[in-house]
Write an enzyme that holds these catalytic residues in place. Structure first.
Site, short mmCIF file in Angstrom:
data_model
loop_
_atom_site.label_atom_id
_atom_site.label_comp_id
_atom_site.label_asym_id
_atom_site.label_seq_id
_atom_site.Cartn_x
_atom_site.Cartn_y
_atom_site.Cartn_z
N HIS A 1 -2.72 17.26 30.94
CA HIS A 1 -1.46 17.99 30.76
C HIS A 1 -1.77 19.44 30.41
O HIS A 1 -2.63 19.71 29.57
CB HIS A 1 -0.64 17.34 29.64
CG HIS A 1 0.60 18.13 29.27
ND1 HIS A 1 0.68 18.89 28.14
CD2 HIS A 1 1.79 18.26 29.91
CE1 HIS A 1 1.88 19.46 28.08
NE2 HIS A 1 2.56 19.10 29.14
N HIS B 1 1.61 29.02 30.21
CA HIS B 1 2.67 28.19 29.67
C HIS B 1 3.89 29.07 29.47
O HIS B 1 3.89 29.93 28.59
CB HIS B 1 2.23 27.54 28.36
CG HIS B 1 3.07 26.37 27.97
ND1 HIS B 1 3.14 25.88 26.70
CD2 HIS B 1 3.89 25.59 28.71
CE1 HIS B 1 3.95 24.85 26.66
NE2 HIS B 1 4.42 24.65 27.87
#
Length: 890
Positions: free
Chosen positions: A124, A170
Site C-alpha cells: 500500500h 500521497h
C-alpha cells in the site's frame, strides 16, 4: 568465557560452549546408524525418508558434502571418499537452515488457475519511506518491496507543479514527490529479482487526459514487451500467474471520457435528481450522508430552517402568515410560488468578523496542525478596485463541491459575479447529453476525509477535471488497463453482484471490510471466486501502521494491502503467509474458499470440526551472541531467554494467549525442550507464530526475534528456522555457517518444533567451605550437579515455603536497610572500604564523582570475614540457602 563488570571492581564470569545434541537427535542418530558411531549416505537417506518426510532428495551424498563443508570449512571430493556423518555432523546438519529449512524453497502449487484463485503479496502506498503525511516519496521502498517478493505496487499519480508531468505522492499531504518515470524504471529493473510471476501496478489516477496519455507513453516505452495488453476490454476470466510470467500488469479505473460515452443514458436520470435537489438550496447539493445522520440524531438543515422561522414575532411560536397567502385576486387567483415574480426588495448582508469558536471547540477541532481558516472577503479590494479572480483546482466529490458553492455564496453575496441566464443556456446546450461521472472517483479516501468520515463504506477521491486537458479520450491509456477497477456504486449487495460476462477489481477500506464481513460474508467469498478484492488501510493510519490481514484472507480477498515500510505483528503475518509456495508472491487459496456450491460456502464464524492437531517442540536456540553485543539485553549478565508459541488463523483457531516456555537464566544458548499442542479447525489458513524475548525483572521484556510460518506447508521432522527482527528482516546470524539466529525444529508429531542451541554458564563464587563433600570437576561440575542452581525470582517465595530454604541476603548494609526481608539472614559480601591510604582515598574520590554522587553507593571491598560470618549464622552445613543479591533482591 565472557566477563561482565559489576560495580567497577567486581567481575562476573560466564562460560559457554557448543550445545550438545538433544536426546531426540541422539535417538534418531542411533536408530538410523544402527548403533554405530557414523551414519552412511544410505542410512542418512533412510532418515530423511522416514523421519523427515524428504523421500524425494535425489543426491544425498551431495547434501552430506555441503553439510560437512559448511561445518569444517573445507572442500570434500567424492572421488577420494564417501561422506559420512558423526553425531556432531548430523547435529549440525539439522541446525542448518540452508540445508534443513522448515518450508520448501521451490514453487510447488498449481500456477495455472486464474489470478482470482491466489493470495497476492500486496503493498500500500509503495512509494512512501515513512509516515503517510510528511515522509519522502522515493523509488527505494519500491525496490525493497520487489526484492522481498511483493507483487502488487501502488502508485498515486498527480500532476506536478507546472502541470506538464506526473509526480508520485500521497495527495493532500506534505509528502515530497518522486517522478513517475523513476518509479517505472526501478520497477522494470527489480520486478522479477525475487519471483518470475507477474507484477501488478495499481495506479491511483488524479490526472487530466493529456497527462494520462503521457503516462501511457511512459509505460509503453519503459516496459516494452514486458507489458501485458488485455485481449478485450471486458475479459470473462483472469489469466493465470503461469501465463503471465515475467509480465507487468496495469490496474486502475478506466478514463472518465470512455465511461461517459458508455454510460451517458444512465446519468441523465442522475443529473435530473441533482437539479431537483439544487432547487431546494439554490446552488447547494445537500450532503446525503450528513442528512441521513442528522435525521437519525434529530437535527439537520430542515430543523435549522424551522428554528430560524420561529425566531420571528418574538419567538412566541405563532407567526402570522403574509397577506398574499390570505387574499385572493379579482379573478379568485391565489399565490403561485413557481411563478416569475418581480424584485420587491434587495437584502444586503455584510460579514465583519467572528469570535467565540475558541471557547466552544478544542484548538484542534477544525485543523489538527493550525488555527482554522475562516472565509472572509474583507481584503479583496484593499489594493485595487478591479476584479479578483479565484482559480479553483478541484479534487472534490459532488457533496463537497456543493459545500464550496454554499461557502462562496454565503461569503461573497452580491459581490460574487454569476453568469447571465443566456450564457447558462448556451453552456447547457454545449454539455447536453453528458453525464455526471460516477467513475471519476479513485479507490481511496484522502487522509482528512478518512479522519472525518471513515465510517462510510464508499470513501473516494475525485480525479482532475478532464476539461483541463484537450478533451480527447486517451485511447492508449485505456488500452493498457488489464485489470479494470470499479467504484462501489449503491449498497454493498449491488457492488458484490457477479457479472458472468466480465471480471473486475473492487477496493474496500479495512473498516468497510469489517462491516461487509459481518453482514455480507458469503457474498464476499462468492465475489472473490471470480473477481479481485483489494483491502487498504484506513486513512487515520498516518504513522503507516497496519491492520490484521486475516479477516481479508478468510473472506477470499486476494490483495490485502499493507504498508510495507511499517512494522508490527500484522506485517509479520503477511511475511509468514508469503513464505509459502517458495516465496514467489502468489499463494493458492484453499479449496474451501473456491467451492462455489451455494450450500457449502465457507463461513469463518461457523463452528467447525477439529481437523488436525499441531505439535510443536521447542528445543534450543543460538545466534544472538553473533547479532548483539554481550550487554545488549543485560548489562551485568548473559540474557534470560524464553520463547512464546501461538496460532493466528480463523477465530476458532487463533491463540488468545500464546504459550510460553520456561525462562533460561544467564544463557546465550538456551535449552527449553518443551512441547506445545494446538487443535486446528482450518489448518489451511493457520500461521504458526514463534517469538523469543529476554526476561527483565525491573522493566519490559526485550524483544529477541520472531517468525511466522504457514502451517499447511510445514515439513515434519527436526527443522532449523531463522528468526527475524521487529521489522521482519532476518537477523544477521542467519548468514553464519555454524547456526542461525534460531533453529526451529519440527518433531515427529504432525508439524513443527523449535530447535535452539544451548550454553553452559557459571558465575564466579567463593570457594566451598571445608568438610562439605562436593562433586569433583570444579565449579562448572558443581553447577551441573544441581547442588548449586539458579532459581528465578518468581519461584523464590515458593522455594522458601515448601523446599526448606533459608534466605541469605548478601547485599551491603546500606542496601539491606533500604529493603529488609523479614526472617532473612544478612552477611554482606561487600563492605565499605575504610582503608585510609592515599590510593584508597583517590579511589573514593573517583567513585563518588562517577557513581556515588548519583546512587548513594559507597566504595566497597570484599568482606574478608564473609565465610566465617556465614558459618556462624548457619552452623549446620546441610542447611539449604537461597542467596539474594542486588538492590532489588535479584
Amino acid at each position: 568465557m565472557e566477563s561482565y563488570k559489576c560495580c567497577l571492581c567486581f567481575t562476573r564470569k560466564f562460560l559457554w560452549s557448543e550445545a550438545q545434541p538433544p536426546a531426540d537427535v541422539r535417538a534418531a542418530f542411533d536408530a538410523h546408524s544402527e548403533g554405530g558411531t557414523q551414519m552412511t549416505a544410505d542410512q542418512f537417506r533412510r532418515f530423511l525418508a522416514e523421519a523427515q518426510g524428504d523421500a524425494a532428495v535425489a543426491d544425498v551424498e551431495r547434501v552430506m558434502e555441503q553439510a560437512l563443508e559448511l561445518r569444517h570449512r573445507q572442500l570434500f571430493h567424492r572421488k577420494h571418499f564417501k561422506p559420512v556423518f558423526t553425531l556432531d555432523d548430523f547435529h549440525h546438519y539439522l541446525f542448518s537452515e540452508e540445508l534443513n529449512p522448515p518450508l520448501r524453497s521451490q514453487v510447488h502449487q498449481d500456477m495455472t488457475a486464474p489470478l482470482s484463485h491466489y493470495y497476492i503479496y500486496t503493498g500500500h502506498n509503495s512509494y512512501l519511506t515513512g509516515n503517510q503525511l510528511s515522509s519522502d516519496c522515493s523509488d527505494v521502498p519500491i525496490i525493497k518491496a520487489l526484492q522481498n517478493g511483493v507483487r502488487v505496487i501502488e502508485l498515486d499519480m498527480w500532476p506536478n507543479a507546472t502541470k506538464d508531468n506526473i509526480d508520485i505522492l500521497h495527495g493532500r499531504t506534505l509528502t515530497s514527490p518522486v517522478e513517475l518515470i523513476k518509479c517505472l524504471r526501478s520497477i522494470k529493473e527489480y520486478a522479477f529479482s525475487a519471483s518470475p510471476y507477474p507484477v501488478i501496478i495499481t495506479l491511483e489516477d488524479h490526472l487530466t487526459p493529456d497527462l494520462q496519455a503521457k503516462v501511457a507513453e511512459m509505460v509503453i516505452e519503459t516496459f516494452g514487451d514486458m507489458l501485458y495488453y488485455p485481449d478485450s476490454e471486458s475479459p470473462k476470466e483472469f489469466l493465470s500467474p503461469e501465463a503471465l510470467k515475467k509480465r507487468i500488469i496495469i490496474s486502475t479505473k478506466p478514463p472518465k471520457e470512455y465511461l461517459e460515452a458508455k454510460n451517458v443514458k444512465e446519468n441523465d436520470g442522475d443529473t435530473k435528481k441533482v437539479q431537483e435537489s439544487n432547487e431546494a438550496w439554490g446552488m447547494e447539493v445537500p450532503d446525503l450522508q450528513t442528512e441521513l445522520e442528522c435525521s437519525d440524531k434529530g437535527h439537520g438543515r430542515s430543523l435549522w430552517l424551522m428554528h430560524g422561522f420561529y425566531k420571528a414575532n418574538g419567538g412566541c411560536g405563532y407567526v402570522k402568515k403574509p397577506d398574499f397567502l390570505l387574499s385572493t385576486g379579482s379573478d379568485n387567483e391565489v399565490f403561485d410560488p413557481k411563478a416569475i415574480l418581480p424584485v420587491k426588495k434587495t437584502l444586503k448582508v455584510k460579514v465583519y468578523m467572528g469570535d467565540g469558536w475558541r471557547m466552544d471547540f478544542k484548538k484542534t477541532h477544525f485543523d489538527p496542525y493550525s488555527p482554522p481558516d475562516f472565509y472572509t472577503r474583507e481584503h479583496a479590494f484593499e489594493a485595487s478596485p478591479y476584479p479578483v479572480i479565484i482559480t479553483l483546482e478541484d479534487h472534490l466529490t459532488p457533496n463537497l463541491q456543493a459545500k464550496v458553492a454554499k461557502m462562496l455564496t454565503k461569503t461573497f453575496g452580491n459581490i460574487l459575479y454569476t453568469p447571465t441566464l443566456e450564457s447558462l443556456e448556451i453552456k447547457e446546450k454545449e454539455h447536453e447529453g453528458q453525464k455526471v461521472d460516477e467513475e471519476a472517483w479513485s479507490e481511496e479516501v484522502s487522509d482528512h476525509e478518512a479522519i472525518t468520515n471513515d465510517h462510510e463504506l464508499n470513501e473516494h477521491y475525485q480525479e482532475e477535471d478532464p476539461e483541463e486537458g484537450n478533451g480527447k479520450p486517451p485511447i492508449k491509456y485505456k488500452r493498457l488497463i488489464a485489470i479494470a477497477a470499479k467504484k462501489m456504486q449503491g449498497d454493498l449487495t449491488e457492488a458484490l453482484k457477479i457479472d458472468p460476462h466480465k471480471v473486475t477489481r473492487l477496493s474496500l477500506s479495512e473498516l468497510a471490510l469489517e462491516k461487509a464481513a459481518s453482514s455480507h460474508g458469503t457474498e464476499l467469498i462468492r465475489f472473490t471466486q471470480r473477481n479481485l478484492l483489494r483491502i487498504f488501510p484506513k486513512g487515520t493510519r498516518v504513522t503507516s501502521s497496519n491492520y490484521k490481514p486475516l479477516l481479508g484472507w478468510m473472506h477470499g480477498a486476494q490483495m490485502v494491502a499493507l504498508n510495507m515500510q511499517g512494522y508490527g505483528k500484522p506485517l509479520w503475518l503477511v511475511h509468514g503467509m508469503f513464505k509459502a509456495n517458495g516465496g514467489c508472491g502468489y499463494v493458492k487459496k484453499p479449496d474451501i474458499l473456491l467451492n462455489d456450491d451455494p450450500d457449502q460456502l465457507f463461513d469463518p464464524k461457523a463452528t467447525l470440526p477439529l481437523l488436525k492437531t499441531l505439535k510443536v517442540r521447542i528445543y534450543t536456540g543460538d545466534g544472538w551472541r553473533f547479532d548483539f553485543h554481550k550487554s545488549h539485553f543485560d548489562t551485568f549478565s548473559p540474557p534470560d531467554f524464553y520463547a512464546r508459541v501461538g496460532i493466528a488463523g480463523v477465530p476458532v483457531d487463533t491463540s488468545t494467549t500464546m504459550k510460553q516456555t520456561k525462562i533460561i537464566n544467564d544463557c546465550w544458548m538456551p535449552v527449553w525442550d518443551e512441547e506445545f499442542e494446538f487443535e486446528l479447525r482450518v489448518p489451511e489458513l493457520a500461521l504458526l507464530r514463534i517469538e523469543v524475548f529476554e526476561h527483565d525483572v525491573s522493566d519490559q521484556d526485550d524483544f529477541a526475534g520472531q517468525t511466522c510460518l504457514p502451517v499447511w506447508e510445514l515439513r515434519t521432522g527436526i527443522r532449523s528456522v531463522s528468526l527475524c527482527d521487529h521489522k521482519g528482516r532476518p537477523l544477521k546470524s542467519r548468514r553464519r555457517t555454524k547456526n542461525t539466529a534460531a533453529a526451529m525444529t519440527a518433531g515427529v508429531a504432525h508439524l513443527a518444533t523449535a530447535k535452539l542451541r544451548r550454553a553452559t554458564f557459571m558465575a564466579s563464587t567463593p570457594p566451598p567451605s571445608q568438610g562439605r563433600v562436593y562433586p569433583s570437576g570444579g565449579l562448572l561440575e558443581l553447577i551441573r550437579s544441581g547442588v548449586v542452581r539458579a532459581i528465578p525470582p518468581k519461584d523464590a517465595a515458593a522455594a522458601l515455603r515448601t523446599e526448606g530454604f533459608r534466605l541469605l541476603d548478601v547485599r551491603p548494609a546500606w542496601e539491606h536497610e533500604k529493603a529488609r526481608v523479614g526472617g532473612s539472614l544478612h552477611v554482606p559480601f561487600f563492605v565499605a572500604d575504610t582503608d585510609p591510604t592515599p590510593v584508597t582515598l583517590l579511589k573514593k574520590w573517583v567513585h563518588f564523582g562517577y557513581i556515588g554522587l548519583w546512587t548513594g553507593q559507597h566504595l566497597t571491598t570484599i568482606n574478608e570475614q564473609f565465610l566465617p560470618q556465614v558459618e556462624e549464622l548457619v552452623p549446620d552445613k546441610e542447611d539449604k540457602l537461597l542467596v539474594a543479591c542486588g538492590e532489588g533482591l535479584r
